[in-house]
Write a protein that holds these residues in place. Structure first.
Motif, PDB file in Angstrom:
ATOM      1  N   GLU A 214       0.865  -1.174   0.000  1.00  0.00           N
ATOM      2  CA  GLU A 214       0.000   0.000   0.000  1.00  0.00           C
ATOM      3  C   GLU A 214       0.905   1.229   0.000  1.00  0.00           C
ATOM      4  N   ALA A 215       0.358   2.342  -0.404  1.00  0.00           N
ATOM      5  CA  ALA A 215       1.158   3.575  -0.443  1.00  0.00           C
ATOM      6  C   ALA A 215       0.243   4.763  -0.220  1.00  0.00           C
ATOM      7  N   LYS A 216       0.856   5.869   0.174  1.00  0.00           N
ATOM      8  CA  LYS A 216       0.109   7.110   0.282  1.00  0.00           C
ATOM      9  C   LYS A 216       0.836   8.128  -0.569  1.00  0.00           C
ATOM     10  N   ASP A 217       0.084   8.845  -1.387  1.00  0.00           N
ATOM     11  CA  ASP A 217       0.734   9.873  -2.198  1.00  0.00           C
ATOM     12  C   ASP A 217       0.249  11.250  -1.785  1.00  0.00           C
ATOM     13  N   TYR A 218       0.939  12.241  -2.241  1.00  0.00           N
ATOM     14  CA  TYR A 218       0.661  13.640  -1.887  1.00  0.00           C
ATOM     15  C   TYR A 218       0.396  14.392  -3.183  1.00  0.00           C
ATOM     16  N   LYS A 219      -0.877  14.719  -3.401  1.00  0.00           N
ATOM     17  CA  LYS A 219      -1.310  15.229  -4.705  1.00  0.00           C
ATOM     18  C   LYS A 219      -1.197  16.736  -4.863  1.00  0.00           C
ATOM     19  N   ARG A 220      -1.340  17.468  -3.760  1.00  0.00           N
ATOM     20  CA  ARG A 220      -1.393  18.922  -3.898  1.00  0.00           C
ATOM     21  C   ARG A 220       0.002  19.503  -4.078  1.00  0.00           C
ATOM     22  N   ILE A 221       0.053  20.641  -4.766  1.00  0.00           N
ATOM     23  CA  ILE A 221       1.343  21.284  -5.046  1.00  0.00           C
ATOM     24  C   ILE A 221       1.952  21.893  -3.785  1.00  0.00           C
ATOM     25  N   GLY A 222       1.081  22.343  -2.858  1.00  0.00           N
ATOM     26  CA  GLY A 222       1.582  23.123  -1.731  1.00  0.00           C
ATOM     27  C   GLY A 222       1.710  22.329  -0.441  1.00  0.00           C
ATOM     28  N   GLU A 223       2.591  22.814   0.441  1.00  0.00           N
ATOM     29  CA  GLU A 223       2.788  22.138   1.720  1.00  0.00           C
ATOM     30  C   GLU A 223       1.521  22.201   2.554  1.00  0.00           C
ATOM     31  N   GLY A 224       1.315  21.183   3.376  1.00  0.00           N
ATOM     32  CA  GLY A 224       0.091  21.080   4.158  1.00  0.00           C
ATOM     33  C   GLY A 224      -1.097  20.674   3.295  1.00  0.00           C
ATOM     34  N   ASP A 225      -0.824  20.062   2.147  1.00  0.00           N
ATOM     35  CA  ASP A 225      -1.885  19.645   1.208  1.00  0.00           C
ATOM     36  C   ASP A 225      -2.756  20.822   0.801  1.00  0.00           C
ATOM     37  N   THR A 226      -2.125  21.841   0.243  1.00  0.00           N
ATOM     38  CA  THR A 226      -2.842  23.035  -0.229  1.00  0.00           C
ATOM     39  C   THR A 226      -2.543  23.259  -1.714  1.00  0.00           C
ATOM     40  N   GLY A 227      -3.383  24.083  -2.336  1.00  0.00           N
ATOM     41  CA  GLY A 227      -3.138  24.465  -3.730  1.00  0.00           C
ATOM     42  C   GLY A 227      -3.620  23.445  -4.734  1.00  0.00           C
ATOM     43  N   LEU A 228      -3.174  23.622  -5.966  1.00  0.00           N
ATOM     44  CA  LEU A 228      -3.701  22.818  -7.076  1.00  0.00           C
ATOM     45  C   LEU A 228      -3.296  21.354  -6.979  1.00  0.00           C
ATOM     46  N   ASN A 229      -4.107  20.521  -7.615  1.00  0.00           N
ATOM     47  CA  ASN A 229      -3.769  19.113  -7.735  1.00  0.00           C
ATOM     48  C   ASN A 229      -2.690  18.901  -8.774  1.00  0.00           C
ATOM     49  N   THR A 230      -1.812  17.946  -8.495  1.00  0.00           N
ATOM     50  CA  THR A 230      -0.737  17.604  -9.439  1.00  0.00           C
ATOM     51  C   THR A 230      -0.839  16.119  -9.739  1.00  0.00           C
ATOM     52  N   GLY A 231       0.084  15.619 -10.541  1.00  0.00           N
ATOM     53  CA  GLY A 231       0.170  14.174 -10.757  1.00  0.00           C
ATOM     54  C   GLY A 231       0.660  13.450  -9.510  1.00  0.00           C
ATOM     55  N   GLY A 232       1.247  14.191  -8.573  1.00  0.00           N
ATOM     56  CA  GLY A 232       1.770  13.578  -7.347  1.00  0.00           C
ATOM     57  C   GLY A 232       3.134  14.147  -7.018  1.00  0.00           C
ATOM     58  N   MET A 233       3.285  14.613  -5.769  1.00  0.00           N
ATOM     59  CA  MET A 233       4.501  15.315  -5.336  1.00  0.00           C
ATOM     60  C   MET A 233       5.396  14.455  -4.451  1.00  0.00           C
ATOM     61  N   GLY A 234       4.917  13.264  -4.119  1.00  0.00           N
ATOM     62  CA  GLY A 234       5.712  12.392  -3.272  1.00  0.00           C
ATOM     63  C   GLY A 234       4.860  11.232  -2.826  1.00  0.00           C
ATOM     64  N   ALA A 235       5.490  10.240  -2.242  1.00  0.00           N
ATOM     65  CA  ALA A 235       4.745   9.067  -1.767  1.00  0.00           C
ATOM     66  C   ALA A 235       5.571   8.328  -0.738  1.00  0.00           C
ATOM     67  N   ILE A 236       4.858   7.513   0.058  1.00  0.00           N
ATOM     68  CA  ILE A 236       5.543   6.656   1.016  1.00  0.00           C
ATOM     69  C   ILE A 236       4.859   5.288   1.060  1.00  0.00           C
ATOM     70  N   SER A 237       5.627   4.295   1.403  1.00  0.00           N
ATOM     71  CA  SER A 237       5.105   2.938   1.593  1.00  0.00           C
ATOM     72  C   SER A 237       6.017   2.225   2.581  1.00  0.00           C
ATOM     73  N   PRO A 238       5.548   1.471   3.547  1.00  0.00           N
ATOM     74  CA  PRO A 238       4.141   1.197   3.818  1.00  0.00           C
ATOM     75  C   PRO A 238       3.463   2.386   4.512  1.00  0.00           C
ATOM     76  N   VAL A 239       2.170   2.226   4.767  1.00  0.00           N
ATOM     77  CA  VAL A 239       1.376   3.256   5.427  1.00  0.00           C
ATOM     78  C   VAL A 239       0.976   2.684   6.784  1.00  0.00           C
ATOM     79  N   HIS A 240       1.449   3.327   7.882  1.00  0.00           N
ATOM     80  CA  HIS A 240       1.314   2.664   9.185  1.00  0.00           C
ATOM     81  C   HIS A 240      -0.134   2.405   9.594  1.00  0.00           C
ATOM     82  N   PHE A 241      -1.064   3.295   9.195  1.00  0.00           N
ATOM     83  CA  PHE A 241      -2.451   3.073   9.646  1.00  0.00           C
ATOM     84  C   PHE A 241      -3.134   1.940   8.886  1.00  0.00           C
ATOM     85  N   ALA A 242      -2.508   1.480   7.818  1.00  0.00           N
ATOM     86  CA  ALA A 242      -3.045   0.314   7.102  1.00  0.00           C
ATOM     87  C   ALA A 242      -2.498  -0.936   7.797  1.00  0.00           C
ATOM     88  N   ASN A 243      -2.967  -1.148   9.038  1.00  0.00           N
ATOM     89  CA  ASN A 243      -2.457  -2.275   9.811  1.00  0.00           C
ATOM     90  C   ASN A 243      -3.105  -3.580   9.346  1.00  0.00           C
TER      91      ASN A 243
END
Ligand SMILES: Nc1ncnc2c1ncn2[C@@H]1O[C@H](COP(=O)(O)OP(=O)(O)O)[C@@H](O)[C@H]1O
Ligand SMILES: [Mg+2]
Length: 423
Positions: A214-243
């Motif tokens: 599983e992974a979580k991506d960060y779609k918004r251009i701005g820090e704190g998930d603000t601003g326009l949507n992008t193709g994706g600004m970063g991602a992480i895996s695994p996702v701890h809450f997906a226990n």
């Protein structure tokens, strides 16, 4: 094996990176590729949607397997094109046939699939110019905010989330009127689900499946998930809450009925199922399906696969995935995307990139880059993804950020808060 990867982004560089490590590989081609794939493979200047050109290349070069990166060739039926051609039908294609690719090509189709197979998702109604009144009534029955989705492919821009009811009604009419061209001639109105998002990546041969990660991506251009949507600004895996408990709900309620659904509907699916989820309370709901890997999620999911990737792909093509022992890496992987100033709106191209050779302890995946006069230059909004392993999230991110600092090009921007909500 001789393998052709279709596409040109960070996802395809990650595929090439993983395939290049395989003992089964004889020769790798990427069409059209980027400056990163060029180092590992031979780039071929072919548009993946030009099936006749792909065919000529595949036959002339004795390709055994085609791995399709992006969605549009799949939605356009590249797999069917191979199956319907006497000379191509024995060549393995990783990616679903057109019928199943509709899971991404039409949001209305996907919602209907979920209803048919009792897969948890937001309530919805599909609206065209024929039943606009019903659309208004459905909006009135929902609570704000209102979710309006163009049915067809809209390059990640076709979803509007609107607070005000009247504004939502107006937007519904404008969408149907052509706001996203023919992609929004049908609009899916959805109940708003409140929760935290993540994606689950599943590989299937049409009969059995393996959960990759599983992974979580960060779609918004701005820090704190603000601003326009992008193709994706970063991602992480695994996702701890997906226990374990949550992932077993995902498997029982979503993955199994999805794979069974393809079989019951007789819409063969060979390839990657990307399941976009909302965790509402402790329960998973499907936001959308994609019929290929995500970008930048591939840049964190593939590094977590320890097994030989071509052997894995062969087991999918041969429908022997159930016999494959998939080995995953337990470490955390993060990726941070370096983008061109202005993205996701207008941005400059052709800026010289330096410092890639200074990177240590991260993997540099090229996205929008190209080679020019022995230099690597920017060639897209999303330029480079810096992926790193860590014993924990903090540790992985520290490496990605410090290496992101070392790579230079005019107008470089990246989010310094990837993973902020998970620490
Ligand atoms: N029903 C919903 N409730 C809340 N948020 C939603 C809902 N549907 C979509 N979204 C938000 O909108 C984003 C885009 O929607 P999605 O269906 O993934 O379309 P696409 O990726 O094709 O643009 C999602 O990632 C999610 O953040
Ligand atoms: Mg999405």
């Amino acid at each position: 094996m001789k393998v052709l990867v279709l596409g040109s982004g960070g996802r395809e560089h990650a595929f090439a990176w993983k395939i290049a490590q395989s003992s089964k590989l004889e020769k790798l081609f990427v069409a059209p590729g980027n400056a990163g794939t060029e180092e590992l493979a031979e780039n071929v200047n072919i548009n993946p949607n030009d099936f006749e050109k792909v065919k000529t290349f595949v036959l002339e070069n004795g390709i055994n397997m085609v791995i399709v990166g992006p969605e549009d060739p799949l939605v356009n039926g590249i797999h069917d094109f191979f199956l319907n051609d006497e000379n191509l039908k024995h060549i393995a294609v990783i990616g679903p046939e057109k019928a199943a690719a509709q899971m991404e090509g039409s949001k209305d189709f996907a919602k209907d699939f979920m209803a048919r197979h009792k897969i948890p998702t937001a309530q919805y109604k599909s609206i065209t110019s024929e039943n606009l009144e019903e659309g208004y009534q459905f909006l009135e029955s929902l609570k704000a905010p209102y979710v309006l989705k163009a049915d067809g492919l809209a390059a990640g821009k076709g979803v509007l989330i609107i607070e005000d009811l009247n504004e939502a009604k107006n937007s519904l009419e404008e969408m149907i009127g052509g706001m996203f061209g023919s992609a929004s001639a049908t609009v899916v109105i959805e109940e708003f689900l409140s929760g935290i998002e993540l994606s689950v990546f599943v590989l299937t041969d049409g009969e059995s499946y393996k959960v990759l990660a599983e992974a979580k991506d960060y779609k918004r251009i701005g820090e704190g998930d603000t601003g326009l949507n992008t193709g994706g600004m970063g991602a992480i895996s695994p996702v701890h809450f997906a226990n374990e408990e949550f992932m077993s709900k995902v498997e029982e309620r979503i993955i199994k009925p999805t794979i069974d659904g393809f079989q019951k509907d007789k819409t063969p699916f060979v390839g990657f199922v990307f399941i976009g989820l909302m965790k509402v309370g402790n329960d998973p709901f499907v936001i959308e399906y994609n019929v290929r890997m995500g970008d930048p999620e591939t840049e964190v999911v593939l590094p977590r696969i320890k097994s030989d990737f071509l052997e894995l792909m062969v087991s999918v093509a041969d429908k022997k995935l159930d016999q494959f022992e998939l080995e995953l890496d337990n470490r955390t992987v993060s990726t941070v995307m370096l983008v061109s100033d202005g993205y996701p709106e207008a941005y400059a191209k052709g800026k010289t990139i330096t410092g890639i050779d200074q990177v240590s302890d991260s993997i540099v995946f090229h996205a929008g880059t190209t080679g020019k006069n022995n230099e690597v230059v920017t060639n897209g909004g999303r330029v480079i993804a810096v992926s790193s392993y860590g014993d924990n999230l903090e540790n992985a991110l520290t490496k990605s950020f410090s290496n992101a600092e070392k790579i230079q090009f005019e107008g470089k921007y990246y989010r310094k808060d990837i993973g902020f909500d998970l620490k």
